[in-house]
Design a protein around this motif. Structure first.
Motif, PDB file in Angstrom:
ATOM      1  N   ARG A 140       0.802  -1.218   0.000  1.00 53.79           N
ATOM      2  CA  ARG A 140       0.000   0.000   0.000  1.00 53.79           C
ATOM      3  C   ARG A 140       0.839   1.274   0.000  1.00 53.79           C
ATOM      4  O   ARG A 140       0.662   2.167  -0.841  1.00 53.79           O
ATOM      5  CB  ARG A 140      -0.928   0.004   1.209  1.00 53.79           C
ATOM      6  CG  ARG A 140      -1.831   1.224   1.328  1.00 53.79           C
ATOM      7  CD  ARG A 140      -2.595   1.221   2.642  1.00 53.79           C
ATOM      8  NE  ARG A 140      -3.282  -0.048   2.842  1.00 53.79           N
ATOM      9  CZ  ARG A 140      -2.985  -0.933   3.791  1.00 53.79           C
ATOM     10  NH1 ARG A 140      -2.000  -0.675   4.651  1.00 53.79           N
ATOM     11  NH2 ARG A 140      -3.651  -2.053   3.902  1.00 53.79           N
ATOM     12  N   ALA A 141       1.741   1.407   0.939  1.00 46.44           N
ATOM     13  CA  ALA A 141       2.490   2.661   1.096  1.00 46.44           C
ATOM     14  C   ALA A 141       3.283   2.983  -0.168  1.00 46.44           C
ATOM     15  O   ALA A 141       3.285   4.136  -0.637  1.00 46.44           O
ATOM     16  CB  ALA A 141       3.418   2.568   2.302  1.00 46.44           C
ATOM     17  N   ARG A 142       3.930   1.983  -0.716  1.00 49.89           N
ATOM     18  CA  ARG A 142       4.763   2.216  -1.909  1.00 49.89           C
ATOM     19  C   ARG A 142       3.902   2.589  -3.114  1.00 49.89           C
ATOM     20  O   ARG A 142       4.248   3.483  -3.905  1.00 49.89           O
ATOM     21  CB  ARG A 142       5.565   0.955  -2.208  1.00 49.89           C
ATOM     22  CG  ARG A 142       6.559   1.121  -3.338  1.00 49.89           C
ATOM     23  CD  ARG A 142       7.464  -0.086  -3.422  1.00 49.89           C
ATOM     24  NE  ARG A 142       8.569   0.142  -4.352  1.00 49.89           N
ATOM     25  CZ  ARG A 142       9.580  -0.692  -4.510  1.00 49.89           C
ATOM     26  NH1 ARG A 142       9.649  -1.802  -3.781  1.00 49.89           N
ATOM     27  NH2 ARG A 142      10.537  -0.428  -5.384  1.00 49.89           N
ATOM     28  N   ILE A 143       2.754   1.911  -3.271  1.00 50.39           N
ATOM     29  CA  ILE A 143       1.871   2.181  -4.408  1.00 50.39           C
ATOM     30  C   ILE A 143       1.285   3.583  -4.304  1.00 50.39           C
ATOM     31  O   ILE A 143       1.266   4.344  -5.287  1.00 50.39           O
ATOM     32  CB  ILE A 143       0.753   1.124  -4.477  1.00 50.39           C
ATOM     33  CG1 ILE A 143       1.339  -0.236  -4.857  1.00 50.39           C
ATOM     34  CG2 ILE A 143      -0.330   1.540  -5.465  1.00 50.39           C
ATOM     35  CD1 ILE A 143       0.354  -1.395  -4.741  1.00 50.39           C
ATOM     36  N   VAL A 144       0.797   3.942  -3.123  1.00 53.72           N
ATOM     37  CA  VAL A 144       0.175   5.253  -2.943  1.00 53.72           C
ATOM     38  C   VAL A 144       1.180   6.374  -3.212  1.00 53.72           C
ATOM     39  O   VAL A 144       0.878   7.358  -3.899  1.00 53.72           O
ATOM     40  CB  VAL A 144      -0.431   5.367  -1.534  1.00 53.72           C
ATOM     41  CG1 VAL A 144      -0.819   6.806  -1.207  1.00 53.72           C
ATOM     42  CG2 VAL A 144      -1.657   4.449  -1.407  1.00 53.72           C
ATOM     43  N   GLU A 145       2.386   6.230  -2.680  1.00 50.36           N
ATOM     44  CA  GLU A 145       3.401   7.258  -2.889  1.00 50.36           C
ATOM     45  C   GLU A 145       3.737   7.410  -4.369  1.00 50.36           C
ATOM     46  O   GLU A 145       3.816   8.536  -4.895  1.00 50.36           O
ATOM     47  CB  GLU A 145       4.668   6.905  -2.104  1.00 50.36           C
ATOM     48  CG  GLU A 145       5.780   7.932  -2.268  1.00 50.36           C
ATOM     49  CD  GLU A 145       7.051   7.546  -1.519  1.00 50.36           C
ATOM     50  OE1 GLU A 145       7.975   8.371  -1.465  1.00 50.36           O
ATOM     51  OE2 GLU A 145       7.114   6.407  -0.996  1.00 50.36           O
ATOM     52  N   ALA A 146       3.889   6.286  -5.070  1.00 49.42           N
ATOM     53  CA  ALA A 146       4.247   6.348  -6.486  1.00 49.42           C
ATOM     54  C   ALA A 146       3.121   6.960  -7.319  1.00 49.42           C
ATOM     55  O   ALA A 146       3.377   7.734  -8.261  1.00 49.42           O
ATOM     56  CB  ALA A 146       4.578   4.952  -6.999  1.00 49.42           C
ATOM     57  N   CYS A 147       1.882   6.633  -6.987  1.00 51.43           N
ATOM     58  CA  CYS A 147       0.755   7.163  -7.752  1.00 51.43           C
ATOM     59  C   CYS A 147       0.576   8.661  -7.513  1.00 51.43           C
ATOM     60  O   CYS A 147       0.256   9.414  -8.440  1.00 51.43           O
ATOM     61  CB  CYS A 147      -0.517   6.399  -7.403  1.00 51.43           C
ATOM     62  SG  CYS A 147      -0.540   4.702  -8.059  1.00 51.43           S
ATOM     63  N   GLU A 171      -9.351   9.292  -8.377  1.00 50.17           N
ATOM     64  CA  GLU A 171      -8.697   7.997  -8.559  1.00 50.17           C
ATOM     65  C   GLU A 171      -7.893   7.611  -7.329  1.00 50.17           C
ATOM     66  O   GLU A 171      -7.851   6.437  -6.947  1.00 50.17           O
ATOM     67  CB  GLU A 171      -7.782   8.045  -9.787  1.00 50.17           C
ATOM     68  CG  GLU A 171      -8.521   7.952 -11.102  1.00 50.17           C
ATOM     69  CD  GLU A 171      -9.113   6.577 -11.339  1.00 50.17           C
ATOM     70  OE1 GLU A 171      -8.787   5.635 -10.597  1.00 50.17           O
ATOM     71  OE2 GLU A 171      -9.919   6.437 -12.261  1.00 50.17           O
ATOM     72  N   MET A 172      -7.251   8.574  -6.698  1.00 46.61           N
ATOM     73  CA  MET A 172      -6.477   8.250  -5.501  1.00 46.61           C
ATOM     74  C   MET A 172      -7.390   7.749  -4.388  1.00 46.61           C
ATOM     75  O   MET A 172      -7.045   6.811  -3.665  1.00 46.61           O
ATOM     76  CB  MET A 172      -5.690   9.473  -5.023  1.00 46.61           C
ATOM     77  CG  MET A 172      -4.433   9.771  -5.822  1.00 46.61           C
ATOM     78  SD  MET A 172      -3.236   8.401  -5.924  1.00 46.61           S
ATOM     79  CE  MET A 172      -2.948   8.035  -4.184  1.00 46.61           C
TER      80      MET A 172
END
Length: 506
Positions: free
Chosen positions: A128-135, A144-145
């Protein structure tokens, strides 16, 4: 393994990508994302169920993805998202290891690829953390976020947020009081029901993201921003004031020759500001200006109170986009208005809006024929309260579409707009509408049909909104004594008009 299908998707002609994606979907083990009973046949000759074909396919597609031409990547990522939709632990384990590789594609990705990546990435809460930061770094919009973050979130049993995520959590601006009431309702549910609702909510968000990605990849366009991306509201939507209990006459007496007891169909008599059945002696009260004929709104009423303010602005348009395939807004509310104005041709008698919701289409009928001739019927008090605020002179009935409180051949027209798919017995609802119609009166309908595209139909099914084969609906109408005069099918929507036959025996 699925050698032939994978080769076509990775190396076949560019104009064959849509077909290659569907061939792979049909051949996936266990009937292509098996969780929804998809459109495949349980396994192709070179990749049967139980042989690890899906996990192997995920590894092959992921390994090839970084070296593929940009024009091919959206379809390949769509295929990976469909594999993730299966919720197979072995498949998810393979895909989860490649999350860094998927994130590396985000910067500079065109709309079709970014949409496909958002669908795929929403399946890996452990990242989760990595995906949210990258998006966020990639400039993904707020709507979308909010959808992505909820798809990746874990259920908090102490404070479950269920139901109000569609089409994105950002579409649900609630007051503190509304949030507290919704939380109280969610906490009243059994733990298993909460967990099931949470899982279903997650699937609906995946479905929306996937269907949007498919449309972008194969139309070459993105959905209009106003239609697809909720924006942060300045403040919670204003609530419609609820009338005090017992306030305002229901006005049902002017339809005394039409209304009847929904249970025994005997006439109603006025009694104490409400109504009493002259046959079975059931008593029906007037509450907040509506005549309550005993319909059970069920546990969903708590959600209806929250949803009523957001139904027309966010919820219904999203269902029309996903279930109706209306991503480009080909069918607008103005188009629906025109259809009703052109199609509703009532015989003498009242015009009934069955499943009226908050009254958007009731208002169209009232403007065309007068509020004093229109009856709004719904099982939800919250929806009827909104109708009352919008159309104070329309008779509001809390009733059941499967047991309409009208005598035989007493109603001039029946409208059933965006309602049939929500009813437990749609064929019976049509039979009931036909029973009440006078000869020559019209029945108008908007609902949904299944997509002929098996991949898009997969996304439709995950929203769990019913779809109907037009031929089946027409057979129900014909059997009920109605003649279909118009069938309109934009996208995967179904608009119908039928007329009550004048010579049908009673």
């Amino acid at each position: 393994m699925l050698v032939r299908q994978l080769d076509a998707l990775l190396h076949g002609p560019a104009d064959g990508l849509p077909r290659a994606l569907r061939d792979l979907f049909a051949a996936l083990p266990g009937d292509g994302p098996a969780a929804d009973g998809g459109a495949g046949d349980g396994g192709a000759a070179d990749g049967g169920a139980g042989d690890g074909g899906a996990a192997d396919a995920a590894a092959v597609l992921t390994g090839a993805l970084p070296t593929l031409p940009a024009a091919r990547q959206p379809h390949v990522v769509l295929a990976l998202g469909l594999l993730a939709d299966s919720e197979d632990p072995d498949v998810l384990a393979v895909l989860g290891k490649a999350v860094p590789e998927y994130l590396a594609l985000l910067p500079g990705a065109g709309r079709p690829l970014s949409r496909a990546l958002l669908h795929l990435l929403g399946h890996f809460p452990e990242h989760r953390a990595r995906i949210v930061e990258a998006c966020r770094d990639a400039g993904v919009g707020p709507g979308e976020m909010s959808r992505l973050e909820r798809a990746l979130a874990d259920l908090d049993p102490a404070a479950p947020v269920i139901g109000r995520v569609w089409p994105a959590p950002l579409a649900w601006p609630l007051s503190a009081r509304e949030r507290a009431g919704h939380l109280e309702w969610a906490r009243s549910l059994p733990a298993a029901a909460v967990a099931a609702a949470w899982h279903n909510d997650t699937r609906t968000l995946h479905a929306y993201a996937g269907a949007r990605a498919l449309w972008a990849a194969e139309s070459g366009r993105d959905a209009p921003a106003t239609a697809s991306e909720p924006t942060p509201p300045a403040a919670p939507a204003a609530s419609v004031p609820r009338p005090a209990a017992g306030s305002g006459p229901a006005g049902w007496e002017r339809f005394a020759g039409t209304l009847c007891c929904p249970h025994c169909r005997s006439p109603l008599a006025a009694e104490g500001g409400g109504a009493r059945c002259t046959g079975c002696a059931a008593v029906y009260e007037v509450r907040r200006g509506r005549l309550d004929l005993g319909a059970d709104s069920g546990p969903g009423e708590a959600m209806a109170r929250v949803a009523a303010a957001h139904y027309e602005s966010a919820l219904r348009p999203a269902v029309l986009r996903l279930t109706g395939g209306n991503w480009d807004g080909a069918l607008t509310p103005d188009d629906e208005d025109r259809y009703l104005r052109a199609s509703v041709r009532p015989a003498p008698g009242p015009i009934v809006d069955v499943g009226c919701g908050p009254g958007r289409w009731t208002a169209v009928l009232a403007a065309a024929f007068g509020q004093d001739r229109v009856i709004a019927l719904d099982s939800s008090p919250a929806m009827l309260d909104r109708v009352g605020a919008l159309l104070p002179d329309v008779l509001r009935l809390r009733g059941d579409a499967l047991r309409l409180p009208f005598t035989d051949a007493s109603v001039g027209a029946v409208n059933c707009w965006n309602t049939l798919q929500a009813l437990p017995d749609p064929a019976l609802a049509i039979t009931e509408a036909a029973r009440c119609l006078r000869p020559g009166g019209t029945f108008t309908l908007l609902t949904f049909r299944p997509s002929p595209d098996p991949v898009y139909a997969h996304f439709q099914r995950r929203l769990t909104v019913a779809t109907f084969d037009p031929g089946e609906v027409i057979s129900w109408l014909t059997s009920a004594g109605l003649t279909v005069t118009d069938t309109t099918t934009p996208g995967t929507l179904l608009l119908l008009t039928a007329t009550r036959n004048p010579d049908r025996a009673r």
